[in-house]
Design an enzyme around this catalytic site. Structure first.
Site: not given
Length: 174
Positions: A23, A46, A48, A59, A62, A72, A119, A132, A167-168
């Site tokens: 399968r 959380q 995400n 990205r 951070h 994370k 990260h 995440y 922003k980045d």
């Protein structure tokens, strides 16, 4: 789950241990008991998801400041990314060192990112979706970042970025 520690102590590549038959396969992508057995944080607060439409999207880099640091677990569920972490733990023997790992929808690898690590990632294909799991609630006043091409770290990205958020782009050097 299969745990492989990177050169950055406490940061792991996790792989699904596949039970295969005609399968397909079955395997765990998350198990609090297995993470705890390896001394890893597993109190998820959380989950995400990000979707990056174009290849070459960056990205990051951070992180969240004390006392809101996040652990994370990162997995690419569609497409392929080059995921990078930087050890920002001042007392660590690998302080300011980085590791990059290719995470794809096909290799089922995940990157466990401890607290006090920056990260980020670059997409290697169009339409990349990343999942995440994080151990801390997002706290806007605690967010921070480092410029993706900070000369302090000399990160070897597999390509030049095409898309970077304002922003980045405006994160300071370390």
């Amino acid at each position: 789950m299969i745990f492989t520690e990177t050169k950055l102590k406490g940061a792991f590549i996790l792989e699904i241990k596949k039970l295969e038959d005609e399968r397909g396969f079955f395997g765990r992508s998350w198990c609090a008991k297995e993470l705890a057995a390896h001394g890893l944080k597993h109190d998820i607060k959380q989950a995400n998801t990000s979707l990056s439409l174009k290849k070459g999207t960056i990205r990051g880099m951070h992180y969240q400041n004390d006392p809101f640091q996040e652990t994370k677990l990162i997995r690419c569920t569609r497409g392929a990314i080059y995921d990078v972490i930087i050890d920002l733990r001042k007392n660590s023997p690998t302080y300011k060192q980085w590791v990059g790992v290719e995470l794809t929808q096909d290799n089922y690898k995940m990157l466990y990112v401890p607290e006090d690590f920056a990260h980020g990632f670059i997409t290697l294909e169009d339409n990349c979706e990343v999942s995440y799991l994080v151990t801390q609630f997002y706290t806007p006043g605690a967010e921070a970042g480092i410029r993706w091409n900070d000369p302090e770290f000399k990160i070897e990205w597999p390509m030049n970025p095409e898309i970077i958020s304002e922003k980045d782009r405006n994160h300071p050097n370390f």
